[in-house]
Scaffold this motif. Structure first.
Motif, short mmCIF file in Angstrom:
data_model
loop_
_atom_site.label_atom_id
_atom_site.label_comp_id
_atom_site.label_asym_id
_atom_site.label_seq_id
_atom_site.Cartn_x
_atom_site.Cartn_y
_atom_site.Cartn_z
N GLN A 259 -12.37 17.97 -34.60
CA GLN A 259 -13.62 17.30 -34.22
C GLN A 259 -13.35 15.82 -33.95
OE1 GLN A 259 -16.89 17.65 -37.02
NE2 GLN A 259 -17.96 15.88 -36.16
N ALA A 260 -13.82 15.36 -32.82
CA ALA A 260 -13.69 13.94 -32.49
C ALA A 260 -14.71 13.16 -33.31
CB ALA A 260 -13.91 13.71 -31.00
N MET A 261 -14.24 12.55 -34.38
CA MET A 261 -15.12 11.77 -35.25
C MET A 261 -15.55 10.48 -34.56
SD MET A 261 -14.14 10.05 -38.91
CE MET A 261 -13.81 8.37 -38.35
N ALA A 262 -14.58 9.81 -33.94
CA ALA A 262 -14.86 8.53 -33.29
C ALA A 262 -13.87 8.29 -32.16
CB ALA A 262 -14.78 7.39 -34.30
N ILE A 263 -14.33 7.54 -31.17
CA ILE A 263 -13.44 7.02 -30.12
C ILE A 263 -13.57 5.51 -30.18
CG2 ILE A 263 -12.92 6.94 -27.67
CD1 ILE A 263 -14.17 9.71 -27.39
N VAL A 264 -12.43 4.84 -30.32
CA VAL A 264 -12.41 3.38 -30.42
C VAL A 264 -11.82 2.81 -29.13
CG1 VAL A 264 -11.54 1.38 -31.69
CG2 VAL A 264 -12.13 3.50 -32.92
N ALA A 265 -12.64 2.08 -28.40
CA ALA A 265 -12.17 1.37 -27.21
C ALA A 265 -11.96 -0.09 -27.58
CB ALA A 265 -13.19 1.49 -26.09
N THR A 266 -11.04 -0.72 -26.89
CA THR A 266 -10.73 -2.12 -27.17
C THR A 266 -11.17 -2.99 -26.00
OG1 THR A 266 -8.78 -1.40 -28.41
CG2 THR A 266 -8.93 -3.74 -27.87
N ALA A 267 -11.89 -4.07 -26.33
CA ALA A 267 -12.28 -5.05 -25.32
C ALA A 267 -11.50 -6.33 -25.59
CB ALA A 267 -13.78 -5.31 -25.36
N GLY A 268 -10.25 -6.32 -25.14
CA GLY A 268 -9.36 -7.44 -25.38
C GLY A 268 -8.26 -7.08 -26.36
N THR A 269 -7.19 -6.44 -25.88
CA THR A 269 -6.10 -6.06 -26.78
C THR A 269 -5.32 -7.29 -27.21
OG1 THR A 269 -4.59 -5.67 -24.92
CG2 THR A 269 -5.85 -3.77 -25.73
N THR A 270 -4.67 -7.18 -28.37
CA THR A 270 -3.98 -8.33 -28.94
C THR A 270 -2.87 -8.85 -28.04
OG1 THR A 270 -4.46 -7.49 -31.16
CG2 THR A 270 -2.72 -9.13 -30.96
N ASP A 271 -2.08 -7.96 -27.48
CA ASP A 271 -0.91 -8.40 -26.71
C ASP A 271 -1.23 -8.78 -25.27
OD1 ASP A 271 0.75 -8.03 -28.87
OD2 ASP A 271 1.29 -5.98 -28.32
N PHE A 272 -2.17 -8.07 -24.63
CA PHE A 272 -2.38 -8.28 -23.19
C PHE A 272 -3.81 -8.68 -22.83
CE2 PHE A 272 1.28 -5.45 -23.48
CZ PHE A 272 2.19 -6.11 -22.65
N GLY A 273 -4.73 -8.66 -23.79
CA GLY A 273 -6.12 -8.98 -23.46
C GLY A 273 -6.77 -7.92 -22.60
N ALA A 274 -6.21 -6.73 -22.57
CA ALA A 274 -6.74 -5.65 -21.72
C ALA A 274 -8.07 -5.13 -22.27
CB ALA A 274 -5.73 -4.50 -21.64
N ILE A 275 -8.94 -4.75 -21.35
CA ILE A 275 -10.24 -4.18 -21.70
C ILE A 275 -10.28 -2.74 -21.22
CG2 ILE A 275 -12.74 -4.33 -21.37
CD1 ILE A 275 -12.37 -7.33 -20.90
N ASP A 276 -10.46 -1.82 -22.15
CA ASP A 276 -10.53 -0.40 -21.79
C ASP A 276 -11.75 -0.14 -20.90
OD1 ASP A 276 -8.26 0.20 -23.27
OD2 ASP A 276 -9.39 0.65 -25.10
N ARG A 279 -17.31 2.06 -19.88
CA ARG A 279 -18.35 2.99 -19.42
C ARG A 279 -17.82 4.43 -19.38
NH1 ARG A 279 -22.91 1.54 -17.51
NH2 ARG A 279 -22.20 -0.57 -16.97
N ASP A 280 -16.59 4.61 -18.89
CA ASP A 280 -16.02 5.96 -18.82
C ASP A 280 -15.75 6.51 -20.22
OD1 ASP A 280 -16.09 5.75 -16.09
OD2 ASP A 280 -13.98 5.21 -15.88
N VAL A 281 -15.26 5.65 -21.12
CA VAL A 281 -15.00 6.10 -22.49
C VAL A 281 -16.30 6.48 -23.19
CG1 VAL A 281 -14.06 5.45 -24.75
CG2 VAL A 281 -12.90 4.70 -22.66
N ALA A 282 -17.35 5.72 -22.91
CA ALA A 282 -18.66 6.03 -23.50
C ALA A 282 -19.13 7.42 -23.08
CB ALA A 282 -19.68 4.98 -23.09
N GLY A 283 -18.94 7.75 -21.81
CA GLY A 283 -19.35 9.07 -21.33
C GLY A 283 -18.60 10.19 -22.03
N LEU A 284 -17.31 10.02 -22.23
CA LEU A 284 -16.52 11.03 -22.92
C LEU A 284 -16.93 11.15 -24.39
CD1 LEU A 284 -13.03 10.29 -21.34
CD2 LEU A 284 -14.33 12.43 -21.14
N ALA A 285 -17.26 10.01 -25.01
CA ALA A 285 -17.71 10.05 -26.40
C ALA A 285 -19.01 10.83 -26.53
CB ALA A 285 -17.88 8.63 -26.93
N ARG A 286 -19.91 10.60 -25.61
CA ARG A 286 -21.18 11.32 -25.63
C ARG A 286 -20.97 12.82 -25.45
NH1 ARG A 286 -23.12 6.93 -22.64
NH2 ARG A 286 -22.77 8.07 -20.69
#
Length: 427
Positions: A259-276, A279-286
């Motif tokens: 069971q997918a308990m949680a999906i954690v997206a990152t808005a600003g990764t430590t090394d590269f500042g990347a933002i997942d 919107r697409d991750v939110a749809g998959l979580a739903r």
């Protein structure tokens, strides 16, 4: 040591403090901050402020690069049982052991970790908070501080677009915010299961980017899931979570009875500042009934950005959001918050203690301890409040945009002036 193995008798004895108890009591009472000692407080606080200002103004670079070996020798050589007798001498000693070799995030040449230079209004507010020593656990200890914190939570929730049912709580930092978000997600997922907690945790999974913060794995271990419950999702060429891989891993887990308990997206990764791709991750979580958490500890400055706010598109769909004001709002450590799109979800962690927040008094007054993992908790919201009321959110957003736009450009006038502090040169 095996519990059946007898312990060797200890030859150590408790050291009784030497000295005159009556004289020691007099010194102790004279050092306590109260109305009668306020004049001493002003003088010694001014001395500390001047020492800090001098250290910042005269720093030749971001750091002296001290070695642990040399510093530990100097620190260990101090006899803590022999006081120096006054604050001035103690501050002078601190200058030798701390400020001389401190890392100066305020220096124009600094470009390393995520710590930032801080606004002067926030530092001034910190002095007020430390002096009054307010604890945020209950209304009868915090009063106006509780309302100030709640208003700032509402303001930040509005910036994130979380809606009218949003709520939140200030925390010590992003690690705690992430842990609390996943605790809520865990309790939500196990609420409909039967058996003991270890039995109810079986098959629960957390999906997150391979470049997400290590606190996600630490939270899984702390919550009894184990780090093996964290499914690492590959990233694309821009270091963003690959949503095709996420969809594949979610489908594979579901087919295996997980069971997918949680999906954690990152808005600003430590090394590269990347933002997942939020919107697409939110749809998959739903579609998989998973809690959707966004770790925006680093990227939350985009919430007040006049030029780049659109990079956080999709954050409004999150069930929970981590924001670190002490990373991207130019605030002193620690100033973080956890936001929930549905404040009622705090009910998954609420515990009523008879001496603190008895259930019979629920709803009679705002009670922040019901939403917090901490009991005694510093009034960390005031510095942000004073900053906003002093200079406003616009300059914070403008400075964050300057941070984003600076790489590859010539130094700004701020960087060329040694008497001015500059935003960190982050990429």
């Amino acid at each position: 040591m095996n519990s059946s193995t007898p312990r060797a008798a200890s030859t150590a004895t408790l050291q009784q403090p030497a000295g005159d108890p009556a004289a020691d009591l007099a010194v102790g009472l004279d050092s306590l901050l109260c109305g009668e000692t306020a004049h001493r407080y002003v003088g010694e606080s001014n001395a500390a402020t001047l020492a800090a200002a001098e250290a910042i103004a005269t720093a030749a670079g971001p750091t002296t690069g001290p070695s642990p070996h040399l510093l530990s020798g100097a620190v260990d050589a101090v006899d803590l049982e022999q006081p120096l007798g006054n604050t001035e001498a103690a501050l002078a000693e601190a200058a030798e052991l701390y400020t001389r070799d401190a890392v100066y995030f305020h220096h124009p040449g600094y470009a390393a970790h995520l710590n930032c230079p801080v606004t002067i209004p926030a530092v001034a507010a910190e002095s007020l908070v430390t002096t009054l020593n307010t604890s945020m656990d209950t209304w009868d200890q915090s009063a106006g501080a509780t309302l100030i914190e709640r208003r700032l939570i509402d303001w930040t929730g509005e910036l994130a677009g979380l809606g009218g049912s949003a709520d939140g709580i200030f925390t010590s930092g992003g690690t705690q915010s992430n842990l609390q978000a996943l605790l809520i997600a865990r309790n939500r997922a196990t609420a409909g299961r039967s058996g003991s907690l270890p039995q109810r945790l079986e098959g629960l999974r957390i999906y997150t980017s391979a470049e997400s913060h290590f606190s996600v794995c630490r939270a899984a271990a702390t919550l009894g899931l184990g780090e093996e419950a964290v499914v690492s999702v590959p990233v694309d060429a821009d270091h963003r979570m690959d949503t095709r891989e996420l969809a594949r891993l979610l489908a594979h887990g579901a087919s295996a009875g997980e069971q997918a308990m949680a999906i954690v997206a990152t808005a600003g990764t430590t090394d590269f500042g990347a933002i997942d791709p939020l919107r697409d991750v939110a749809g998959l979580a739903r579609s998989h009934g998973a809690w959707f958490h966004v770790d925006a500890a680093y990227g939350c400055g985009l919430l007040v950005s006049p030029q780049h706010r659109d990079r956080l598109s999709g954050i409004e769909s999150a069930d929970s959001v981590t924001v670190d004001f002490h990373k991207s709002f130019f605030q002193p450590i620690g100033s973080s918050a956890l936001l929930l799109r549905e404040g009622a979800a705090f009910g998954h962690i609420t515990h009523h203690a008879e001496y603190l927040n008895p259930a019979r008094e629920a709803g009679q007054a705002p009670n922040q301890v019901e939403k917090s993992m901490q009991t005694t908790r510093r009034f960390g919201a005031l510095k942000l409040r004073v900053t906003l009321r002093s200079i406003g959110a616009g300059p914070l957003g403008a400075m964050f945009d300057e941070v984003l736009d600076r790489p590859g450009r010539p130094p700004t006038p701020c960087a060329r002036r040694p008497d001015r502090c500059c935003p960190p040169n982050r990429s």
